[in-house]
Design an enzyme around this catalytic site. Sequence first.
Site, PDB file in Angstrom:
ATOM      1  N   LYS A 284       0.598  -1.123   0.135  1.00 31.83           N
ATOM      2  CA  LYS A 284      -0.088   0.025  -0.100  1.00 31.83           C
ATOM      3  C   LYS A 284       0.912   1.190   0.037  1.00 31.83           C
ATOM      4  O   LYS A 284       1.836   1.327   0.535  1.00 31.83           O
ATOM      5  CB  LYS A 284      -0.975  -0.036   1.281  1.00 31.83           C
ATOM      6  CG  LYS A 284      -1.939  -0.870   1.374  1.00 31.83           C
ATOM      7  CD  LYS A 284      -2.702  -1.025   2.576  1.00 31.83           C
ATOM      8  CE  LYS A 284      -3.926  -1.748   2.699  1.00 31.83           C
ATOM      9  NZ  LYS A 284      -5.050  -1.682   1.728  1.00 31.83           N
ATOM     10  N   ARG A 358     -10.315 -11.435   1.955  1.00 36.03           N
ATOM     11  CA  ARG A 358     -11.341 -12.639   1.212  1.00 36.03           C
ATOM     12  C   ARG A 358     -10.494 -14.099   1.379  1.00 36.03           C
ATOM     13  O   ARG A 358     -11.176 -14.948   1.255  1.00 36.03           O
ATOM     14  CB  ARG A 358     -11.751 -12.114  -0.215  1.00 36.03           C
ATOM     15  CG  ARG A 358     -10.443 -11.778  -1.111  1.00 36.03           C
ATOM     16  CD  ARG A 358     -10.822 -11.141  -2.341  1.00 36.03           C
ATOM     17  NE  ARG A 358     -10.863 -10.003  -1.845  1.00 36.03           N
ATOM     18  CZ  ARG A 358     -11.237  -8.748  -2.942  1.00 36.03           C
ATOM     19  NH1 ARG A 358     -11.713  -9.245  -4.078  1.00 36.03           N
ATOM     20  NH2 ARG A 358     -11.250  -7.574  -2.746  1.00 36.03           N
TER      21      ARG A 358
HETATM   22  N1  BES Z   1      -8.177  -3.711   4.500  1.00 38.78           N
HETATM   23  C1  BES Z   1      -8.240  -3.404   3.166  1.00 38.78           C
HETATM   24  C2  BES Z   1      -9.654  -2.443   2.993  1.00 38.78           C
HETATM   25  C3  BES Z   1      -9.621  -1.174   3.655  1.00 38.78           C
HETATM   26  C4  BES Z   1      -9.168  -0.112   2.980  1.00 38.78           C
HETATM   27  C5  BES Z   1     -10.615  -0.956   4.644  1.00 38.78           C
HETATM   28  C6  BES Z   1      -9.224   0.985   3.562  1.00 38.78           C
HETATM   29  C7  BES Z   1     -10.635   0.312   5.182  1.00 38.78           C
HETATM   30  C8  BES Z   1     -10.056   1.480   4.506  1.00 38.78           C
HETATM   31  C9  BES Z   1      -8.285  -4.439   2.241  1.00 38.78           C
HETATM   32  O1  BES Z   1      -7.806  -5.415   2.439  1.00 38.78           O
HETATM   33  C10 BES Z   1      -7.684  -4.206   0.985  1.00 38.78           C
HETATM   34  O2  BES Z   1      -6.747  -3.798   0.855  1.00 38.78           O
HETATM   35  N2  BES Z   1      -8.953  -4.130  -0.058  1.00 38.78           N
HETATM   36  C11 BES Z   1      -8.363  -3.661  -1.250  1.00 38.78           C
HETATM   37  C12 BES Z   1      -8.804  -4.645  -2.329  1.00 38.78           C
HETATM   38  C13 BES Z   1      -8.396  -4.268  -3.793  1.00 38.78           C
HETATM   39  C14 BES Z   1      -6.971  -4.730  -4.018  1.00 38.78           C
HETATM   40  C15 BES Z   1      -9.141  -5.252  -4.645  1.00 38.78           C
HETATM   41  C16 BES Z   1      -9.077  -2.331  -1.617  1.00 38.78           C
HETATM   42  O3  BES Z   1     -10.198  -2.051  -1.184  1.00 38.78           O
HETATM   43  O4  BES Z   1      -8.397  -1.552  -2.175  1.00 38.78           O
HETATM   44 MN    MN Z   2      -5.643  -5.487   2.038  1.00 39.44          MN
END
Ligand code: BES
Ligand code: MN
Length: 531
Positions: A284, A358
Site C-alpha cells: 500500500k 477474502r
Molecule cells: N483492509 C483493506 C480494505 C480497507 C481499505 C478498509 C481502506 C478500510 C480502509 C483490504 O484488505 C484491501 O486492501 N482491499 C483492497 C482490495 C483491492 C486490492 C481489490 C481495496 O479495497 O483497495
Molecule cells: Mn488489503
Amino acid sequence: MQIKKIFTRIDQLLVDAIIVPVTNNDHLKWQSQGLSLYKSAEKTLAPLIKMDFLSSNGITTIPLPQGIKAKILIICSIIKPEEDGPTTLRDALIAGLKEAQKIRAASVAIAMDDFLDWLPTDSRSNALKIFSLALCDLPYTFDRYKTKSKTANTRKPKALSSMTFCFNKKLSLIDERSINAGEVIAAGMKLTKDLGNLPGNVCTPAYLAKTAKDLAKQNRLKVTVIDQSQLEKMGAGAFVAVARGSREPGKLIILEYKGGSIQDKPYVLVGKGITFDTGGISIKPAGGMDEMKYDMCGAASVLGVMQVLSQLKPKINVIGVIAAAENMPDGNATRPGDIVTSLSGKTIEILNTDAEGRLVLCDALTYIGRYKPKIVIDIATLTGACIVALGHMASGLLSNNNGLASDLLKSGESILDPAWQLPLWKSYRKFMESPFADLANISSGKGAGTITAASFLSHFTEDYVWAHLDVAGTAWENRKSGATGRPVPLLCEYLLTQANTQTLTSRTITPRKTVAKKSKPTRKILLKIVK
Ligand code: BES
Ligand code: MN
Ligand code: ZN
C-alpha cells in the site's frame, strides 16, 4: 459504567449536574421532572423564558440556587423531540453528557422520563437500551500509552464516575433489562474498541488468541486455537498464503458459547482479523497506512459480541471464529500471480496480495461448515470501495438469503447501528474468473469492489444461509476518532432478538400440543361452523 436507577424527584438528588430536556412550542416547555425543578427554582429559571436559546438544538448550563441539591443544571433544548424516533433524543443526551464532562462533573443525574415522554410507549424500552448504550459508551478513552496524561488523570479527581437515571416511578422488568442490555453492549464495544485501537506491534494474531482464551476462561466458553502449521497441514492454502509473509504466525481462533440446547444449530460469526495490512507484495502507499492496524476490527467485534453473550446469556448457541494473520511482504510472501488451493479445494490465483481479507475468510468460511451452522455472518473491513459507496454511516450488507438480510437490517435500524444492503447477483461472479485457476482474488472489471469481494466469498458459503458485513467504513472513521465498536450493537440486537423469537416459538408450540390432546371438542366446533 453501571447506571444507577432512582425513583424520585430530580431536585432531591445530591449530584454535580442534572440533565433535563426542554422544548419550545412558543413557550419554554418543561417535562415532568423539569417542571418540578422549575417550580423549586423559579427565581433562577424564570428569566430563561425570555432567552432565545431554543432556535436550534443545543445546551445551556445554569448554576442552581442553594435550595436545590445539585450544583449545575444542564438543559438540553430539543426543537422537535418527536422527530426521528429516539435518534434526536439520544443525540441531545450525548450533548448533555459531553457538557457534564466538560465542566468535570463527577456525578450526573438524568431526568429520563422527561426524555422518554416524547416517544410512543411501545418504543420506550428500546429507547432505554439505546440511551444507556450511548451514554455508557460516551466516556470511552484509549490512553493506555499516554504516560503523562495518565498521571494527570489520577490527580484530577473529577472524571465522570457515576451516572443516575432518574424516574418518576418504578421500572418494569423489561425496561430494567433494556438498560442493562445497553450497559453490557457498551462494555462489549469497549473490548472491541480497545483491540482496534491497539497498535499492530501489540495486537498480533497471538494477542487476539490470548484475548479469546482470557475471555473463555472468565466466562466458561470453549476455545480452540488452530495455529498456522496445523492450518497448512489441513490444506487452508488461501489463509496460509496471507500469513506466510509475516514473522507473526497466523491463527484460526474458535470460541463457543452454548446458551441453547445441544441440538440447536449454532449461529456462527466469522471476523476478519488482519492485525496489520501492509498490502503484502502489492504494498500500500505510505500515507495513512497506520490505519491498517484497524484491519482486525471484524475479529474484535466477534470478541465483543461473545463477551456480551456470556453476560446476557441468551438461549442460543453461537460460535465466534477469528481468522487472524498479519499481511506483510517478506522473502516468503506470496507473489502476485501465485496460485493456491483453498481449504474447499477450489484454486485461487492471487493477483493482488492486498486483497487478503477474502483469502483468510474463504478458508475460515469453509472450515466452519463442519458446525452445520443455522446462520453464518462474517464481519470484515474488506474493501475501501465500501467507504466510497456508504461513507461512515452504514455497514455494507450482502447476503445469499433475503430473510437474513432483512432481519439484520431491522436489527441495525432498531439499535441505531445501521447497515445497507447491496446486491449479490450471480451475474457479478464473472468478474472473479481467472484464466488459470478456479477463481481470481480481484475483479477483472472496474467498480463494484464491495460486491465483487462478497461475490468471491459467496463461492465458499453455498452450503448455508450467510450474510457478509463490510465494516470498512463503520469500524473506525479516522486515526483520531479511533475504533467505534460497530457493528457490535447490530450483531447483539440480531442475536438477542433471535433468542427471544426462538423461545417464543417454543412457547407457542407447547400449548398447541395440549390442544391436540383435546382434539375431539375442537373437531365438534369445526363441524358446527361448517354446518
Ligand atoms: N483492509 C483493506 C480494505 C480497507 C481499505 C478498509 C481502506 C478500510 C480502509 C483490504 O484488505 C484491501 O486492501 N482491499 C483492497 C482490495 C483491492 C486490492 C481489490 C481495496 O479495497 O483497495
Ligand atoms: Mn488489503
Ligand atoms: Zn485488509
